[in-house]
Design an enzyme around this catalytic site. Structure first.
Site, PDB file in Angstrom:
ATOM      1  N   SER A 121      28.972  36.192   3.969  1.00  0.00           N
ATOM      2  CA  SER A 121      28.016  35.138   3.617  1.00  0.00           C
ATOM      3  C   SER A 121      26.749  35.810   3.120  1.00  0.00           C
ATOM      4  CB  SER A 121      27.687  34.324   4.872  1.00  0.00           C
ATOM      5  OG  SER A 121      26.604  33.442   4.634  1.00  0.00           O
ATOM      6  N   TYR A 127      25.193  33.826  13.943  1.00  0.00           N
ATOM      7  CA  TYR A 127      26.035  33.675  12.745  1.00  0.00           C
ATOM      8  C   TYR A 127      25.816  34.849  11.798  1.00  0.00           C
ATOM      9  CZ  TYR A 127      28.000  31.632   8.466  1.00  0.00           C
ATOM     10  OH  TYR A 127      28.726  31.404   7.322  1.00  0.00           O
TER      11      TYR A 127
HETATM   12  N1  LIG Z   1      30.240  26.649   3.042  1.00  0.00           N
HETATM   13  C1  LIG Z   1      29.279  27.564   2.980  1.00  0.00           C
HETATM   14  O1  LIG Z   1      28.122  27.267   2.593  1.00  0.00           O
HETATM   15  C2  LIG Z   1      29.567  28.971   3.374  1.00  0.00           C
HETATM   16  C3  LIG Z   1      28.640  29.956   3.028  1.00  0.00           C
HETATM   17  C4  LIG Z   1      28.890  31.268   3.401  1.00  0.00           C
HETATM   18  C5  LIG Z   1      30.037  31.594   4.082  1.00  0.00           C
HETATM   19  N2  LIG Z   1      30.922  30.613   4.428  1.00  0.00           N
HETATM   20  C6  LIG Z   1      32.117  30.989   5.183  1.00  0.00           C
HETATM   21  O2  LIG Z   1      33.244  30.438   4.559  1.00  0.00           O
HETATM   22  C7  LIG Z   1      34.300  30.336   5.511  1.00  0.00           C
HETATM   23  C8  LIG Z   1      34.976  28.984   5.365  1.00  0.00           C
HETATM   24  O3  LIG Z   1      34.059  27.970   5.760  1.00  0.00           O
HETATM   25  P1  LIG Z   1      33.927  26.569   5.004  1.00  0.00           P
HETATM   26  O4  LIG Z   1      32.590  26.543   4.393  1.00  0.00           O
HETATM   27  O5  LIG Z   1      35.101  26.307   4.176  1.00  0.00           O
HETATM   28  O6  LIG Z   1      33.866  25.584   6.260  1.00  0.00           O
HETATM   29  P2  LIG Z   1      34.860  24.447   6.768  1.00  0.00           P
HETATM   30  O7  LIG Z   1      35.080  23.426   5.703  1.00  0.00           O
HETATM   31  O8  LIG Z   1      34.301  23.987   8.074  1.00  0.00           O
HETATM   32  O9  LIG Z   1      36.225  25.230   6.995  1.00  0.00           O
HETATM   33  C9  LIG Z   1      36.368  26.122   8.070  1.00  0.00           C
HETATM   34  C10 LIG Z   1      37.837  26.467   8.199  1.00  0.00           C
HETATM   35  O10 LIG Z   1      37.987  27.389   9.283  1.00  0.00           O
HETATM   36  C11 LIG Z   1      39.021  26.915  10.114  1.00  0.00           C
HETATM   37  N3  LIG Z   1      38.865  27.352  11.491  1.00  0.00           N
HETATM   38  C12 LIG Z   1      37.804  27.170  12.318  1.00  0.00           C
HETATM   39  N4  LIG Z   1      38.085  27.674  13.534  1.00  0.00           N
HETATM   40  C13 LIG Z   1      39.349  28.182  13.441  1.00  0.00           C
HETATM   41  C14 LIG Z   1      40.218  28.832  14.355  1.00  0.00           C
HETATM   42  N5  LIG Z   1      39.849  29.072  15.637  1.00  0.00           N
HETATM   43  N6  LIG Z   1      41.439  29.217  13.933  1.00  0.00           N
HETATM   44  C15 LIG Z   1      41.831  28.967  12.664  1.00  0.00           C
HETATM   45  N7  LIG Z   1      41.065  28.364  11.760  1.00  0.00           N
HETATM   46  C16 LIG Z   1      39.833  27.969  12.158  1.00  0.00           C
HETATM   47  C17 LIG Z   1      38.998  25.399   9.985  1.00  0.00           C
HETATM   48  O11 LIG Z   1      40.286  24.865  10.259  1.00  0.00           O
HETATM   49  P3  LIG Z   1      40.734  24.135  11.628  1.00  0.00           P
HETATM   50  O12 LIG Z   1      39.550  23.422  12.171  1.00  0.00           O
HETATM   51  O13 LIG Z   1      41.854  23.241  11.166  1.00  0.00           O
HETATM   52  O14 LIG Z   1      41.214  25.249  12.484  1.00  0.00           O
HETATM   53  C18 LIG Z   1      38.682  25.249   8.510  1.00  0.00           C
HETATM   54  O15 LIG Z   1      39.872  25.306   7.751  1.00  0.00           O
HETATM   55  C19 LIG Z   1      33.668  30.604   6.868  1.00  0.00           C
HETATM   56  O16 LIG Z   1      33.951  31.918   7.266  1.00  0.00           O
HETATM   57  C20 LIG Z   1      32.176  30.450   6.592  1.00  0.00           C
HETATM   58  O17 LIG Z   1      31.381  31.179   7.489  1.00  0.00           O
HETATM   59  C21 LIG Z   1      30.727  29.323   4.062  1.00  0.00           C
END
Ligand SMILES: NC(=O)c1ccc[n+]([C@@H]2O[C@H](COP(=O)([O-])OP(=O)(O)OC[C@H]3O[C@@H](n4cnc5c(N)ncnc54)[C@H](OP(=O)(O)O)[C@@H]3O)[C@@H](O)[C@H]2O)c1
Length: 265
Positions: free
Chosen positions: A160, A173
């Site tokens: 991130s 985080y």
């Molecule tokens: N969106 C942003 O602005 C942003 C920015 C920087 C980095 N990121 C990173 O991008 C990645 C994806 O996040 P996102 O933005 O797509 O958020 P999201 O829509 O909340 O998706 C998070 C995903 O992680 C899964 N997850 C959470 N806990 C889990 C577990 N214990 N085992 C397996 N899967 C798990 C969730 O699936 P289930 O709940 O079905 O398990 C979901 O598919 C993360 O690492 C986040 O830190 C996001």
């Protein structure tokens, strides 16, 4: 499902022309049930990859796999909690058993329960460390032996912009996302003998369900406002993944950092 092959020939797949280094690659994605993981799965499927979807929410990943297959893609889903090394290994082993190989491991699952340290949200701290750091390590542990044996592979870890800086409320985080970058760089240096590529992808605000993981209502309200103002679509991430994977095999894109154009911090 037929044995996956890994050639670079151009052919039509679900109505799309594939001439990138993606076609028929086996890509395992954690956190594929929503947000960035789901967007990556959709894009990679269109590009001809075989996508193997992991997340805890079995209904969502199964339904996504069915949608991708109905569109002419190849996909399957397996409920996976990345805090369990056994479950992550089962996901990757299932890909190798069914498809013969793993070409890309996309360690994407994560959560972001921001809060000031003084609120002592120890449960949140533990969950964040378990998913964001240990989950990535378990993904590496599951994929690495296969990739070493194959003498090829690509591990993509999602960090991130928070892996480059810290703000009030983001200490834990940001620490996990800094850790992902350090682990990834250590991995990069160690896997040279095995012809394995490694990429860190560091997005900033992208519109997903991520703010939903914040347990403090006032912090959640602030972050939602920030996301409402700045966040860009999840396609932005998917295109970064496609870019990294589609490079020729002798090109290793080690990090991609991107922000919404209008975002200052
Ligand atoms: N969106 C942003 O602005 C942003 C920015 C920087 C980095 N990121 C990173 O991008 C990645 C994806 O996040 P996102 O933005 O797509 O958020 P999201 O829509 O909340 O998706 C998070 C995903 O992680 C899964 N997850 C959470 N806990 C889990 C577990 N214990 N085992 C397996 N899967 C798990 C969730 O699936 P289930 O709940 O079905 O398990 C979901 O598919 C993360 O690492 C986040 O830190 C996001």
């Amino acid at each position: 499902m037929r044995q996956a092959t890994n050639n670079n020939s151009s052919r039509s797949f679900g109505g799309h022309n594939m001439d990138k280094n993606i076609e028929a690659k086996v890509v395992v994605i954690t956190g594929a049930s929503s947000g960035l993981g789901e967007a990556a799965a959709r894009h990679l499927s269109v590009e001809g990859a075989v996508v193997v979807l992991g997340a805890r929410c079995a209904d969502r990943i199964r339904s996504l796999a069915e949608t991708l297959m109905a569109q002419g893609g190849k996909a399957f889903a397996l409920a996976t909690d990345v805090t369990s090394p056994d479950q992550v290994k089962r996901l990757v082993d299932a890909a190798v058993d069914r498809l013969g190989r793993i070409d890309v491991m996309l360690n994407n699952a994560g959560l972001m329960p921001h809060s000031p340290l003084e609120r002592l949200k120890i449960e949140d701290w533990n969950r964040t460390i378990d998913v964001n750091i240990k989950g990535v390590l378990y993904g590496i542990a599951a994929a690495l032996p296969h990739m070493q044996r194959q003498k090829s592979g690509h591990i993509i870890n999602v960090s991130s912009v928070a892996g480059h800086l810290v703000r009030p409320g983001s200490a834990v985080y940001s620490a996990t996302k800094h850790a992902v970058r350090v682990i990834s760089e250590g991995l990069r240096q160690e896997v040279k003998p095995y012809n394995i590529r490694s990429t860190i992808i560091s997005p900033s605000a992208v519109a997903t369900e991520l703010p939903g993981s914040i347990t403090e209502p006032d912090v959640a309200a602030d972050i939602r406002q920030f996301y409402d103002t700045y966040a860009i679509p999840a396609d932005s991430f998917a295109r970064a993944v496609v870019f990294a994977i589609s490079q020729p095999q002798d090109v290793d894109v080690n990090e991609i950092l991107f922000r919404p154009t209008r975002q200052e911090l």
